[in-house]
Enzyme design. Structure first.
Site, PDB file in Angstrom:
ATOM      1  N   LYS A  87      57.188  52.972  63.279  1.00  0.00           N
ATOM      2  CA  LYS A  87      56.951  54.138  64.141  1.00  0.00           C
ATOM      3  C   LYS A  87      57.950  55.249  63.865  1.00  0.00           C
ATOM      4  O   LYS A  87      57.591  56.430  63.919  1.00  0.00           O
ATOM      5  CB  LYS A  87      57.000  53.733  65.616  1.00  0.00           C
ATOM      6  N   LYS A 103      46.808  46.117  61.105  1.00  0.00           N
ATOM      7  CA  LYS A 103      46.308  45.688  62.415  1.00  0.00           C
ATOM      8  C   LYS A 103      45.571  46.844  63.104  1.00  0.00           C
ATOM      9  O   LYS A 103      45.942  48.008  62.918  1.00  0.00           O
ATOM     10  CB  LYS A 103      47.452  45.155  63.296  1.00  0.00           C
ATOM     11  N   LYS A 117      45.829  51.645  68.267  1.00  0.00           N
ATOM     12  CA  LYS A 117      45.320  52.799  69.027  1.00  0.00           C
ATOM     13  C   LYS A 117      45.620  54.115  68.331  1.00  0.00           C
ATOM     14  O   LYS A 117      44.883  55.080  68.454  1.00  0.00           O
ATOM     15  CB  LYS A 117      46.001  52.872  70.394  1.00  0.00           C
TER      16      LYS A 117
HETATM   17  N1  AQP Z   1      45.262  44.572  66.555  1.00  0.00           N
HETATM   18  C1  AQP Z   1      45.647  43.788  67.555  1.00  0.00           C
HETATM   19  N2  AQP Z   1      45.242  42.493  67.597  1.00  0.00           N
HETATM   20  C2  AQP Z   1      45.612  41.675  68.634  1.00  0.00           C
HETATM   21  N3  AQP Z   1      46.406  42.090  69.655  1.00  0.00           N
HETATM   22  C3  AQP Z   1      46.833  43.375  69.643  1.00  0.00           C
HETATM   23  N4  AQP Z   1      47.598  44.088  70.501  1.00  0.00           N
HETATM   24  C4  AQP Z   1      47.734  45.347  70.031  1.00  0.00           C
HETATM   25  N5  AQP Z   1      47.063  45.493  68.885  1.00  0.00           N
HETATM   26  C5  AQP Z   1      46.485  44.282  68.609  1.00  0.00           C
HETATM   27  C6  AQP Z   1      48.166  43.557  71.728  1.00  0.00           C
HETATM   28  O1  AQP Z   1      47.768  44.408  72.797  1.00  0.00           O
HETATM   29  C7  AQP Z   1      48.790  44.404  73.792  1.00  0.00           C
HETATM   30  C8  AQP Z   1      49.100  45.788  74.236  1.00  0.00           C
HETATM   31  O2  AQP Z   1      49.537  46.561  73.162  1.00  0.00           O
HETATM   32  P1  AQP Z   1      50.316  47.927  73.458  1.00  0.00           P
HETATM   33  O3  AQP Z   1      49.439  48.948  73.996  1.00  0.00           O
HETATM   34  O4  AQP Z   1      51.459  47.642  74.319  1.00  0.00           O
HETATM   35  O5  AQP Z   1      50.954  48.393  72.147  1.00  0.00           O
HETATM   36  P2  AQP Z   1      50.646  48.160  70.696  1.00  0.00           P
HETATM   37  O6  AQP Z   1      50.756  46.733  70.356  1.00  0.00           O
HETATM   38  O7  AQP Z   1      51.563  49.009  69.968  1.00  0.00           O
HETATM   39  O8  AQP Z   1      49.136  48.655  70.602  1.00  0.00           O
HETATM   40  P3  AQP Z   1      48.522  49.507  69.499  1.00  0.00           P
HETATM   41  O9  AQP Z   1      47.080  49.401  69.736  1.00  0.00           O
HETATM   42  O10 AQP Z   1      48.973  49.158  68.144  1.00  0.00           O
HETATM   43  O11 AQP Z   1      49.006  50.951  69.883  1.00  0.00           O
HETATM   44  P4  AQP Z   1      49.897  51.941  69.021  1.00  0.00           P
HETATM   45  O12 AQP Z   1      49.011  52.401  67.957  1.00  0.00           O
HETATM   46  O13 AQP Z   1      50.240  53.011  69.997  1.00  0.00           O
HETATM   47  O14 AQP Z   1      51.087  51.192  68.514  1.00  0.00           O
HETATM   48  C9  AQP Z   1      49.987  43.660  73.203  1.00  0.00           C
HETATM   49  O15 AQP Z   1      50.014  42.338  73.724  1.00  0.00           O
HETATM   50  C10 AQP Z   1      49.684  43.620  71.729  1.00  0.00           C
HETATM   51  O16 AQP Z   1      50.235  42.475  71.105  1.00  0.00           O
END
Ligand code: AQP
Length: 328
Positions: free
Chosen positions: A112, A193, A196
């Site tokens: 990030k 992965k 969002k």
């Molecule tokens: N691709 C994924 N597969 C399985 N689990 C996932 N999680 C996120 N992406 C995947 C799980 O979702 C929960 C919440 O995630 P978060 O919103 O706290 O942050 P994150 O993991 O950073 O989500 P994103 O989607 O990847 O957002 P950005 O792009 O903003 O970083 C967690 O339990 C995570 O493990």
């Protein structure tokens, strides 16, 4: 006494099926086995800039999605991180026992921070705040996706360091990954992965995506040069589609092979689309009902805060006493 569960989601972007399979679906399964706390972690969201108006709306959207996905507010606590001051307070106390080198090693921080022109110190402190979220409630179990495993290890390292410096204070939390769906990959880039914040319009399937859009995104999902499913030679794109089907349908490995071996990719995508849509449609329907009554949603969040605030206060007080800082 039942162990306590804690987990959270950031109110950023559109929640996708990775968030659902990695976190929310698992939460609904485990919620009755534990005393459960599910949190909208808005203080984490602001480690990168968020539009204040959008953030406010997103917090309510995520709360509604928790309930729509099946979190039962009569049993489980649904609350917003910033509504309980202990998260930020404990985070500072834990920052003071966390070596910078531990934070610099975090892969999410490295990924990030590479995207930011100026790296906010909050981005580096993110895993300490996450440790505080968990340790604040003395949670024994944390159900998350695989991408959070490293942060959970760090949480245990911080707890251990604190306990050895100041005496036994924190419960050691265990990571609980789902058996399938722990790492859903991007449809367009199956080596990354599903996320969002990824830019591609075909990267992620949103929990609130309408059926036609889901169908369109899946029809464009990356596969490989094979004409049909071959379990021995399949590439990561096909593996990902099969994994999504398996996680939504809770299908065994043997049944997956019997159903999909030799199937043409067009038919595989049709099956995956139907499986996703059949699971998301009732969630979307409940979401519409819940958001039609904002007062109900706010009452759940207020009740959630009131339920857990005394636990947070008692942990912060104990931590301060252990460290010797002033408590009135
Ligand atoms: N691709 C994924 N597969 C399985 N689990 C996932 N999680 C996120 N992406 C995947 C799980 O979702 C929960 C919440 O995630 P978060 O919103 O706290 O942050 P994150 O993991 O950073 O989500 P994103 O989607 O990847 O957002 P950005 O792009 O903003 O970083 C967690 O339990 C995570 O493990």
């Amino acid at each position: 006494m039942k162990k306590r569960v804690f987990s959270g989601v950031q109110p950023t972007g559109n929640l996708h099926i990775g968030n659902y399979l990695g976190a929310l679906k698992n939460w609904t399964k485990v919620q009755y086995d534990y005393e459960s706390i599910f949190c909208i972690v808005d203080l984490h969201a602001i480690t990168v800039y968020q539009s204040p108006e959008e953030l406010k709306a997103k917090i309510l959207e995520i709360a509604a999605l928790f309930l729509a996905a099946g979190i039962d507010p009569a049993h489980s606590t649904v609350m917003v991180q910033s509504s309980v001051a202990g998260h930020a307070e404990l985070s500072w106390l834990l920052t003071c026992v966390t070596p910078v080198g531990w934070l610099e090693r975090m892969t999410q921080y490295k990924a990030k921070s590479a995207l930011q022109e100026t790296i906010g110190s909050g981005l580096m402190q993110y895993p300490v705040l996450m440790a505080a979220d968990i340790l604040l409630y003395q949670a024994g179990v944390v159900p998350v996706g695989d991408d959070q495993s490293q942060h959970l290890e760090l949480t245990r390292d911080i707890a251990q360091r604190f306990n050895s410096l100041y005496g036994e204070t924190f419960v050691m939390p265990e990571t609980k990954l789902p058996t399938v769906g722990a790492r859903v990959m991007g449809l367009d880039e199956p080596d990354k992965k599903m996320s969002k914040s990824a830019p591609g319009s075909n990267h992620a399937i949103g929990i609130l995506d309408p059926p036609e859009l889901i169908k369109k995104k899946l029809s464009r999902a990356t596969t490989d040069s094979n004409p049909h499913v071959d379990f021995d030679t399949m590439g990561p794109g096909v593996q990902n589609l099969l994994g999504i089907y398996q996680a939504f349908g809770s299908v065994s490995e043997d049944d997956m092979k019997a159903k999909f071996a030799g199937m043409r990719y067009g038919d595989l995508k049709k099956n995956v689309t139907e499986m996703i849509v059949s699971h998301l449609e009732p969630i979307q329907q409940r979401y519409r009902e819940i958001t039609a009554d904002p007062a109900y949603l706010l009452s759940i969040l207020t009740a959630g805060r009131d339920r857990v605030a005394p636990i947070a206060e008692s942990t912060v007080r104990l931590t301060k006493q252990r460290m010797g800082v002033f408590t009135s």
